[in-house]
Design a protein around this motif. Sequence first.
Motif, short mmCIF file in Angstrom:
data_model
loop_
_atom_site.label_atom_id
_atom_site.label_comp_id
_atom_site.label_asym_id
_atom_site.label_seq_id
_atom_site.Cartn_x
_atom_site.Cartn_y
_atom_site.Cartn_z
N PHE A 1 1.21 -1.21 0.20
CA PHE A 1 -0.02 -0.36 -0.17
C PHE A 1 0.64 1.31 -0.53
O PHE A 1 1.89 1.36 0.11
CB PHE A 1 -0.63 -0.22 0.69
N PRO A 2 -0.16 2.16 -0.36
CA PRO A 2 0.73 3.81 -0.89
C PRO A 2 0.93 4.32 0.78
O PRO A 2 0.67 4.39 1.79
CB PRO A 2 -0.07 4.80 -0.83
N GLN A 3 2.14 5.54 0.68
CA GLN A 3 2.53 6.14 2.22
C GLN A 3 2.55 7.09 1.15
O GLN A 3 2.52 8.01 0.51
CB GLN A 3 4.04 5.55 2.30
N SER A 4 1.98 8.51 2.80
CA SER A 4 1.89 9.56 2.49
C SER A 4 2.77 9.99 3.81
O SER A 4 2.61 10.40 4.52
CB SER A 4 -0.19 10.18 2.76
N ARG A 5 4.57 10.31 3.02
CA ARG A 5 5.21 11.49 4.20
C ARG A 5 5.16 12.91 4.81
O ARG A 5 4.35 12.80 3.78
CB ARG A 5 6.60 10.77 3.92
N THR A 6 5.38 12.97 5.80
CA THR A 6 4.93 14.24 6.06
C THR A 6 6.51 14.94 6.97
O THR A 6 6.43 15.85 7.82
CB THR A 6 4.23 14.10 7.08
N SER A 7 7.23 13.88 6.92
CA SER A 7 8.40 14.05 7.57
C SER A 7 9.48 15.07 7.30
O SER A 7 10.67 14.95 7.52
CB SER A 7 9.13 13.51 8.29
N TYR A 8 9.55 15.18 5.62
CA TYR A 8 10.24 15.32 4.86
C TYR A 8 11.45 16.73 5.79
O TYR A 8 10.72 17.24 6.58
CB TYR A 8 10.41 16.33 3.80
N PRO A 9 12.97 16.80 5.33
CA PRO A 9 13.72 15.79 4.35
C PRO A 9 13.85 14.30 4.74
O PRO A 9 14.81 13.79 4.47
CB PRO A 9 14.41 16.99 4.66
N ASN A 10 13.23 14.10 6.27
CA ASN A 10 13.41 12.99 6.81
C ASN A 10 12.82 11.93 6.83
O ASN A 10 10.87 12.24 6.14
CB ASN A 10 13.69 12.73 8.32
N ALA A 11 12.90 11.06 6.02
CA ALA A 11 11.64 9.69 5.81
C ALA A 11 12.69 8.34 6.50
O ALA A 11 13.81 8.35 7.09
CB ALA A 11 12.01 8.95 4.38
N LYS B 1 14.01 10.97 -4.60
CA LYS B 1 12.61 11.65 -5.03
C LYS B 1 13.79 13.61 -4.09
O LYS B 1 12.88 13.91 -3.49
CB LYS B 1 11.45 11.61 -3.28
N GLY B 2 15.17 13.70 -3.48
CA GLY B 2 14.99 14.58 -2.33
C GLY B 2 14.96 14.24 -1.09
O GLY B 2 15.34 15.50 -0.46
N TYR B 3 15.06 12.86 -0.40
CA TYR B 3 14.82 12.64 0.89
C TYR B 3 16.23 13.18 1.46
O TYR B 3 17.13 12.52 0.48
CB TYR B 3 14.42 11.86 1.50
N LYS B 4 16.44 14.01 1.98
CA LYS B 4 18.30 14.19 3.44
C LYS B 4 18.39 13.57 3.99
O LYS B 4 19.80 13.07 3.85
CB LYS B 4 18.45 15.33 3.23
N GLU B 5 17.41 12.51 5.05
CA GLU B 5 17.46 11.84 6.02
C GLU B 5 17.38 10.79 5.74
O GLU B 5 15.67 10.48 5.30
CB GLU B 5 17.92 12.20 7.23
N ILE B 6 17.44 9.00 5.87
CA ILE B 6 16.95 8.17 6.56
C ILE B 6 16.92 7.57 7.70
O ILE B 6 17.96 7.38 8.17
CB ILE B 6 17.09 6.76 5.06
N THR B 7 16.22 7.33 7.98
CA THR B 7 16.10 6.67 9.46
C THR B 7 15.31 5.13 9.24
O THR B 7 14.69 5.25 9.65
CB THR B 7 14.86 7.55 11.08
N LEU B 8 15.99 3.68 9.93
CA LEU B 8 15.77 3.36 10.10
C LEU B 8 14.96 2.48 10.82
O LEU B 8 15.74 3.11 12.12
CB LEU B 8 17.26 1.99 9.57
N GLY C 1 25.56 10.77 -2.84
CA GLY C 1 25.63 11.13 -3.06
C GLY C 1 25.06 11.73 -1.15
O GLY C 1 25.56 10.76 -0.29
N LYS C 2 24.75 12.71 -0.61
CA LYS C 2 24.71 13.17 0.26
C LYS C 2 23.86 13.60 1.31
O LYS C 2 22.88 14.09 0.77
CB LYS C 2 25.40 14.85 0.79
N PHE C 3 23.84 12.41 1.84
CA PHE C 3 22.29 12.20 2.97
C PHE C 3 22.88 11.53 4.53
O PHE C 3 24.04 11.81 4.26
CB PHE C 3 21.67 10.92 2.26
N ARG C 4 21.66 11.76 4.96
CA ARG C 4 22.43 10.74 6.46
C ARG C 4 21.26 9.95 6.89
O ARG C 4 20.06 9.86 6.14
CB ARG C 4 22.00 12.28 7.72
N LEU C 5 22.18 9.36 7.32
CA LEU C 5 21.69 8.17 7.75
C LEU C 5 21.59 7.65 9.66
O LEU C 5 22.98 7.86 10.17
CB LEU C 5 22.04 6.10 6.57
#
Length: 438
Positions: free
Chosen positions: A136-146, A188-195, A225-229
């Motif tokens: 199912f789809p997700q509607s993210r609200t926490s840009y720049p974090n995902a 898509k341009g997210y800059k931070e991924i939180t597992l 690319g520049k991002f944070r994990l």
Amino acid sequence: MNYFIHTYGCQMNIHDSEKIAGILEKAGYVACDEVENADIVVFNTCCIRETAEQKIYGHLGAIKKLKRTNPDLIAVVCGCMSQQEGVAEKIKESYPFVDVVLGTGNLNLLQQAIETARNKKKYVNVDFLHYREEDFPQSRTSYPNAWVNINYGCNNFCTYCIVPYVRGRERSRPLADIMSEVEQLLAKGYKEITLLGQNVNSYGHDLADGTDFAQLLHSIGKLSGKFRLRFMTSHPKDLSQDVIDAIAAYPNICDNIHLPVQSGSTEILRRMNRRYTRDDYLSLLERIRKSLPDVGITTDIMVGFPGETEQDFEDTLDLVRRAKFSSAFCFVYSRRKGTPAYSMEQVPYAVKKDRITRLLACQNEVTKQISAQMVGQKYEILVEGANNRYQNTMCGRTESGRLVNFKCDEDLIGRFVTVEIERASSATLWGRVSTEER
Ligand code: 5AD
Ligand code: SF4
């Protein structure tokens, strides 16, 4: 048609609400800011402590009144609380105006449940179905974090904790699914991924291919690319040297670990079934700091676990003074039905209250010292957005996880800037942008 989601509890729930929002939007609903304007209200619940439950039942009561003005309003209760034994029945009896009850393991039924409710029929189902994220789809609200789930559930059965009962056994997502989600998010341009996982360090234990958390970190760390994990939560008993080495090896992986200690007393830790001692924990901290000298370590601590003596509590205070946590989430133990600690001898409320006050003061002193040392230093910050607690103020985090407030243009959201810390009041840091990313 509008929807409104009440989200209670942890990041796992915040992310589940993004999935709920995705399903609702696909069904034609649009997010609204006021519950009074909603045609569907979802309560994504938490039951980790009694206080969370009481708050939710209070908010649920208000739906009765809203239904008087809007009889077609659909009320949905899902998440951890509804997965608890007996709660679906309780809601049916005491809150008959609730139309849909779903658990934590069957969000995929939401669409179908809404259709049933639209036809004025109740839909109650708390069966555990192992749904797939991709369904199912997700509607993210926490840009720049995902947020990205890597494993669900928990096998640890700490004796105070309800989570293994309401979130089920540990299940890891296949590495390829996680990688494809992360790569799409970065594209898509997210800059931070939180597992996210209840225990990220045991990621892969249930997979047949031998994948583990360190390997997952290597796979993501290597992406360009520049991002944070970031990732949470780590269980001290499972945090391996391989994981520490992986964090050290990649600049994209933040030197920031959420490592709940729960207590500084070996005897209490034994009775909590945490499977490490006070000394194990302190040596783990030493090992982490040797490899990652600038690491920010945060923790969860509980006071008033059954049988906790004054000496046990003093051991916790002592550990807090030594550990130098950049922050600590401090909780009063709450008795949860169905857990082993429920039937242990309880600590009186007045004692718990006294201890939480002392614990908070102790950690506050530590945070204050760490913050004071940061003044005058420059840090790279990912601009996250406005800090609505203050006027015209933006905020973002250091690599180590400290939140910093500063003034800057809104179009810098999602960009990396260098911020010089100008002042600190205990937990709150204020700074000035000195360099903007080009
Ligand atoms: N009472 C109080 N705090 C609890 N936690 C988990 N269960 C309970 C409980 N019964 C805390 C732990 C955990 C955090 C998410 O919540 O500290 O790490
Ligand atoms: Fe609860 Fe312990 Fe599992 Fe964390 S590791 S979710 S505290 S049982």
